[in-house]
Motif scaffolding. Structure first.
Motif, PDB file in Angstrom:
ATOM      1  N   LYS A   1       0.835  -1.202   0.000  1.00 39.87           N
ATOM      2  CA  LYS A   1       0.000   0.000   0.000  1.00 39.87           C
ATOM      3  C   LYS A   1       0.873   1.258   0.000  1.00 39.87           C
ATOM      4  O   LYS A   1       2.038   1.222   0.395  1.00 39.87           O
ATOM      5  CB  LYS A   1      -0.928  -0.003   1.216  1.00 39.87           C
ATOM      6  CG  LYS A   1      -1.928  -1.153   1.206  1.00 39.87           C
ATOM      7  CD  LYS A   1      -2.821  -1.118   2.441  1.00 39.87           C
ATOM      8  CE  LYS A   1      -3.808  -2.284   2.437  1.00 39.87           C
ATOM      9  NZ  LYS A   1      -4.658  -2.285   3.652  1.00 39.87           N
ATOM     10  N   GLU A   2       0.282   2.360  -0.423  1.00 37.38           N
ATOM     11  CA  GLU A   2       1.016   3.618  -0.527  1.00 37.38           C
ATOM     12  C   GLU A   2       1.668   3.986   0.805  1.00 37.38           C
ATOM     13  O   GLU A   2       1.024   3.976   1.854  1.00 37.38           O
ATOM     14  CB  GLU A   2       0.074   4.729  -0.972  1.00 37.38           C
ATOM     15  CG  GLU A   2       0.764   6.072  -1.152  1.00 37.38           C
ATOM     16  CD  GLU A   2      -0.185   7.149  -1.639  1.00 37.38           C
ATOM     17  OE1 GLU A   2      -0.194   8.252  -1.049  1.00 37.38           O
ATOM     18  OE2 GLU A   2      -0.949   6.884  -2.600  1.00 37.38           O
ATOM     19  N   SER A   3       2.937   4.324   0.741  1.00 41.08           N
ATOM     20  CA  SER A   3       3.699   4.703   1.935  1.00 41.08           C
ATOM     21  C   SER A   3       4.632   5.845   1.569  1.00 41.08           C
ATOM     22  O   SER A   3       4.990   6.027   0.402  1.00 41.08           O
ATOM     23  CB  SER A   3       4.499   3.515   2.467  1.00 41.08           C
ATOM     24  OG  SER A   3       3.648   2.431   2.773  1.00 41.08           O
ATOM     25  N   HIS A   4       5.037   6.614   2.601  1.00 44.01           N
ATOM     26  CA  HIS A   4       5.803   7.834   2.345  1.00 44.01           C
ATOM     27  C   HIS A   4       7.134   7.816   3.077  1.00 44.01           C
ATOM     28  O   HIS A   4       7.218   7.431   4.247  1.00 44.01           O
ATOM     29  CB  HIS A   4       4.982   9.058   2.761  1.00 44.01           C
ATOM     30  CG  HIS A   4       3.741   9.229   1.942  1.00 44.01           C
ATOM     31  ND1 HIS A   4       3.693  10.017   0.823  1.00 44.01           N
ATOM     32  CD2 HIS A   4       2.503   8.666   2.064  1.00 44.01           C
ATOM     33  CE1 HIS A   4       2.477   9.957   0.295  1.00 44.01           C
ATOM     34  NE2 HIS A   4       1.733   9.141   1.026  1.00 44.01           N
ATOM     35  N   CYS A   5       8.173   8.262   2.362  1.00 42.35           N
ATOM     36  CA  CYS A   5       9.527   8.319   2.922  1.00 42.35           C
ATOM     37  C   CYS A   5      10.028   9.753   2.790  1.00 42.35           C
ATOM     38  O   CYS A   5      10.204  10.250   1.665  1.00 42.35           O
ATOM     39  CB  CYS A   5      10.451   7.360   2.173  1.00 42.35           C
ATOM     40  SG  CYS A   5       9.843   5.656   2.120  1.00 42.35           S
ATOM     41  N   MET A   6      10.226  10.402   3.925  1.00 44.68           N
ATOM     42  CA  MET A   6      10.629  11.806   3.926  1.00 44.68           C
ATOM     43  C   MET A   6      12.067  11.929   4.440  1.00 44.68           C
ATOM     44  O   MET A   6      12.423  11.342   5.457  1.00 44.68           O
ATOM     45  CB  MET A   6       9.693  12.622   4.821  1.00 44.68           C
ATOM     46  CG  MET A   6      10.142  14.065   5.063  1.00 44.68           C
ATOM     47  SD  MET A   6      10.266  15.051   3.547  1.00 44.68           S
ATOM     48  CE  MET A   6       8.548  15.530   3.315  1.00 44.68           C
ATOM     49  N   LEU A   7      12.871  12.706   3.706  1.00 40.17           N
ATOM     50  CA  LEU A   7      14.250  12.983   4.126  1.00 40.17           C
ATOM     51  C   LEU A   7      14.340  14.475   4.436  1.00 40.17           C
ATOM     52  O   LEU A   7      14.166  15.309   3.553  1.00 40.17           O
ATOM     53  CB  LEU A   7      15.219  12.580   3.017  1.00 40.17           C
ATOM     54  CG  LEU A   7      16.709  12.464   3.360  1.00 40.17           C
ATOM     55  CD1 LEU A   7      17.435  11.719   2.241  1.00 40.17           C
ATOM     56  CD2 LEU A   7      17.374  13.811   3.569  1.00 40.17           C
ATOM     57  N   PHE A   8      14.582  14.801   5.707  1.00 40.07           N
ATOM     58  CA  PHE A   8      14.780  16.188   6.104  1.00 40.07           C
ATOM     59  C   PHE A   8      16.284  16.462   6.111  1.00 40.07           C
ATOM     60  O   PHE A   8      17.013  15.893   6.922  1.00 40.07           O
ATOM     61  CB  PHE A   8      14.216  16.443   7.512  1.00 40.07           C
ATOM     62  CG  PHE A   8      12.720  16.547   7.554  1.00 40.07           C
ATOM     63  CD1 PHE A   8      12.001  16.862   6.419  1.00 40.07           C
ATOM     64  CD2 PHE A   8      12.028  16.335   8.736  1.00 40.07           C
ATOM     65  CE1 PHE A   8      10.618  16.972   6.460  1.00 40.07           C
ATOM     66  CE2 PHE A   8      10.646  16.438   8.786  1.00 40.07           C
ATOM     67  CZ  PHE A   8       9.939  16.757   7.640  1.00 40.07           C
ATOM     68  N   MET A   9      16.730  17.305   5.207  1.00 36.98           N
ATOM     69  CA  MET A   9      18.145  17.630   5.132  1.00 36.98           C
ATOM     70  C   MET A   9      18.367  18.974   5.802  1.00 36.98           C
ATOM     71  O   MET A   9      17.875  20.007   5.340  1.00 36.98           O
ATOM     72  CB  MET A   9      18.608  17.665   3.675  1.00 36.98           C
ATOM     73  CG  MET A   9      20.103  17.811   3.525  1.00 36.98           C
ATOM     74  SD  MET A   9      20.621  17.577   1.813  1.00 36.98           S
ATOM     75  CE  MET A   9      20.477  15.807   1.656  1.00 36.98           C
ATOM     76  N   CYS A  10      19.074  18.948   6.925  1.00 33.92           N
ATOM     77  CA  CYS A  10      19.289  20.152   7.715  1.00 33.92           C
ATOM     78  C   CYS A  10      20.770  20.501   7.715  1.00 33.92           C
ATOM     79  O   CYS A  10      21.628  19.616   7.799  1.00 33.92           O
ATOM     80  CB  CYS A  10      18.803  19.912   9.144  1.00 33.92           C
ATOM     81  SG  CYS A  10      18.942  21.347  10.214  1.00 33.92           S
ATOM     82  N   ALA A  11      21.078  21.779   7.616  1.00 34.12           N
ATOM     83  CA  ALA A  11      22.474  22.221   7.571  1.00 34.12           C
ATOM     84  C   ALA A  11      23.256  21.723   8.788  1.00 34.12           C
ATOM     85  O   ALA A  11      24.446  21.404   8.697  1.00 34.12           O
ATOM     86  CB  ALA A  11      22.537  23.743   7.485  1.00 34.12           C
TER      87      ALA A  11
END
Length: 720
Positions: free
Chosen positions: A401-411
């Motif tokens: 099923k639809e799933s989400h992968c988030m990458l937060f790139m912080c300095a």
């Protein structure tokens, strides 16, 4: 955000996690929390393997084993192809994505090989069936797999450091009597002379050697481990009939290295399935600070409900973030390697049963987690590599099923990641001094029995080289130069609490009691001293202490392990030869550092590049999208056709005053890298010992690039 010893040193277990847990065994076929192997619907909804019903006896028997023992209707992905090759006597490399069912590729043959013997009327004598040996890096997962296999009626055991002498001997006896199908062990056990000898003499032989997390073999791999380099030599020594190497994260170069190590023809011996999964939506955002990114994390989790994993780098950050999410009315817990075993089990069990829990975790979480409905995987800190990123997002959406992968790139992340990378490379002078000293003062005996005995902990403190790096150096001396060979280590300190000591008038017992030093709580035994004084073998003393411990007479603890290396050929004896050897070793360490820095760049380039995230990730692994498509249609690039803009803090001008304060606080001018680490905020054994990690100058110049600092301090050291 300078790194103190509590943040960054080995005591916090964060670095051990990055080193050891990077090798996580994520096969996803068997799990201690499940009653049987993964069902087909949980393997990314892939169709059954297109291997037709055949008269091939090997494949037919394998299919029967799959159905009768593992309760699965059919092989999936390319499992049948790999299993068929192995059962025909060939070796193979299996590269399946996380959760792709790699374990079945050796577990089914582990049973089917003996059934084929019976069909062909061979090896029918007592204990002639041999054994399948699995080299796997993590004890907890070995135990999970063994328990699951036993529930399926498969005779399996694990040989690990938690075994008592009695349990160890029982397992050895089961091997001799042909009572085992599959035996698991850690790669470090291949240094144990007794284990190597016992495997070489197993009646019926080692029919199949399975190497889990095989990317650890390659020096180009993201999770290279020196002990894994010894597996290929071990396979030859025990005359394993065939080898199967398994990994979820092998680039073409890494797969080539693994094939070369085991003489596997890449054209016919490599079985690779696509990395792309169309139900995973890959997103990325860039921020200047963590405070700026936190509201976006809350927004994302509220917009995408369901079981979620939020990955961070440090243990304390996992705890802090979980607490903050709870205060934001989200159900959250933390998980990391520093937790007590019962806490870990409780956390995993709660997550497995939940429909909305959020786990804030280091990369320690995910090993053996077989939860099909994980809806989100968020990297709140930048991942260590594309291989690590791919493995971790692979835990999402296994139900298709639809799933989400988030990458937060912080300095802020880049300083932390560079600290881990730069912290591994010692100075050239440290390596030279260590090798010179080891070769001149730690060599005992002459001729065939010459050994080197040392404590990696002591080496680390004395020459400012981290223990993991020191172990890498000795692995180079062993495998690249053939000078030494690591063998069974020994503990030099034994201590015990008396529970109910037996009446034992034997010379061994009397020597132990007379040679021990009793304190208020513990009794301390210097084994070597007792052995020498009583003219009793060291082995007899250790055996008796272990026997008392197993019978409940004492509570025994061991400390201060010493590595033992056999000297195989004359060591370089002149200063010039030793320096030349040291420089070759150091060059390899420099290459490793450069590779790690490049891996950071690869993650950044995925996010800021002008192409589909899924396509870029597939290309990294030598793959492509279905039908050679150029876009997935649902990643950040495909949705916006705008690259993510990398937020960078404004460039800070050179701070001459801060530089001068570092020089004032650290009077030594023998190692510019040591000075640069302190200014940048990187802990090291020497800095910890000198209590520099508590000094105000530690991390005072973290806004500068490490390369700039190193150059500046080198000029100072060279000028004095």
């Amino acid at each position: 955000m300078s790194m103190s010893d509590d943040d960054f040193g080995l005591s916090s277990s964060d670095e051990l996690e990055l080193q050891a847990v990077a090798d996580q065994a994520d096969n996803g076929t068997l799990n201690g929390s499940r009653k049987h192997a993964r069902t087909g619907s949980e393997q990314h909804n892939e169709p059954p393997s297109k291997v037709p019903k055949t008269t091939d006896a090997a494949l037919n028997i394998a299919t029967e084993v799959l159905q009768s023992r593992f309760k699965l209707p059919a092989f999936r992905l390319k499992q049948a192809h790999a299993v068929s090759r192995v059962l025909r006597g060939g070796s193979a490399v299996v590269v399946f994505p996380t959760g792709g069912g790699k374990s079945l590729c050796y577990q089914v043959p582990g049973v089917a090989i003996k059934r084929l013997d019976k069909l062909h009327g061979v090896r029918q004598g007592h204990a002639e069936g041999g054994i399948t040996l699995v080299v796997s890096p993590l004890i907890a997962l070995m135990k999970d797999q063994v328990d699951a296999l036993k529930r399926l009626g498969i005779r399996a055991e694990a040989m690990d450091s938690s075994k008592s002498k009695e349990e160890y001997m029982s397992t050895v006896e089961d091997m001799r009597e042909g009572m085992l199908d599959i035996l698991y062990c850690a790669p470090e056990r291949l240094n144990n002379e007794g284990f190597v000898a016992s495997m070489a003499s197993v009646k019926g032989g080692v029919r199949l050697l399975a190497v889990d997390e095989a990317h650890c073999i390659s020096e180009w791999g993201h999770a290279f481990r020196p002990d894994y380099l010894k597996v290929a030599r071990f396979a030859k020594e025990i005359q394993a009939e065939r080898v199967i190497c398994l990994t979820a994260t092998a680039t073409p170069k890494v797969a080539e290295d693994v094939c070369k190590a085991f003489d596997i023809p890449p054209e016919e011996g490599v079985f690779r399935t696509p990395t792309y999964r169309d139900n995973l939506h890959l997103h990325a955002r860039s921020f200047l600070t963590k405070e700026e990114s936190y509201p976006e994390l809350i927004k994302f989790l509220n917009q995408h409900p369901g079981p979620s994993i939020v990955y961070v780098t440090l243990q304390k950050h996992a705890e802090q973030l979980a607490d903050r999410l709870r205060r934001s009315k989200l159900r959250s817990r933390h998980f990391h390697a520093g937790m007590a075993p019962d806490e870990k089990v409780a956390c995993q069990d709660e997550f497995m049963a939940s429909k909305n829990m959020i786990i804030c975790a280091t990369i320690a979480f995910g090993m053996g987690i077989d939860k099909a409905n994980i809806r989100n995987v968020i990297h709140y800190d930048i991942p260590r590599s594309l291989e690590g990123y791919s493995q971790e997002i692979g835990r999402a959406g296994r139900d298709g099923k639809e799933s989400h992968c988030m990458l937060f790139m912080c300095a802020e992340d880049f300083h932390l990641r560079e600290s881990f990378t730069r912290g591994d490379l010692p100075s050239r002078q440290s390596v030279r001094s260590m090798i010179q000293n080891v070769f001149s003062t730690m060599v005992s005996g002459t001729g065939k029995g010459t050994i080197i005995e040392l404590s990696l902990q002591q080496v680390s403190k004395e020459w400012d080289i981290k223990q993991t790096v020191a172990k890498n150096i000795f692995a180079q001396l062993e495998l690249r130069f053939g000078l030494i060979r690591e063998t069974t280590p020994k503990y030099t300190q034994y201590q015990y609490k008396e529970l109910k000591l037996p009446t034992d008038n034997s010379p061994v017992a009397q020597a132990i009691l007379e040679g021990s030093r009793k304190a208020k709580l513990w009794t301390y035994v210097d084994v070597d001293s007792v052995s020498k004084k009583g003219s009793i073998s060291r082995e007899s003393i250790v055996s008796r202490l272990n026997d008392w411990n197993e019978r409940g007479f004492i509570q025994l603890e061991t400390k201060n392990v010493h590595q033992i290396y056999l000297v195989l050929k004359p060591l370089p004896s002149t200063g010039q030869d030793r320096q030349a050897l040291s420089d070759k070793v150091y060059r390899e360490l420099e290459i490793r550092e450069q590779q790690d820095l490049e891996r950071m760049d690869q993650v950044t380039n995925l996010v800021v590049g002008k192409q589909c995230f899924a396509l870029a990730l597939a290309k990294h692994f030598g793959d492509e999208l279905p039908d050679k498509a150029q876009e997935c249609g649902h990643c950040t690039w495909c949705e916006t056709h705008q690259p993510v803009e990398l937020k960078k803090p404004p460039q800070v001008p050179w701070d001459s005053k801060a530089f001068a304060k570092v020089l004032e606080a650290v009077p030594e001018r023998d190692d510019p890298r040591y000075l640069a680490r302190i200014a940048f905020g990187i802990a090291s054994p020497r800095a910890t010992q000198a209590k520099m990690t508590k000094n105000r100058v530690f991390g005072s110049m973290e806004d500068c690039s490490f390369a700039t600092l190193l150059d500046a301090f080198t000029k100072v050291c060279d000028g004095e």
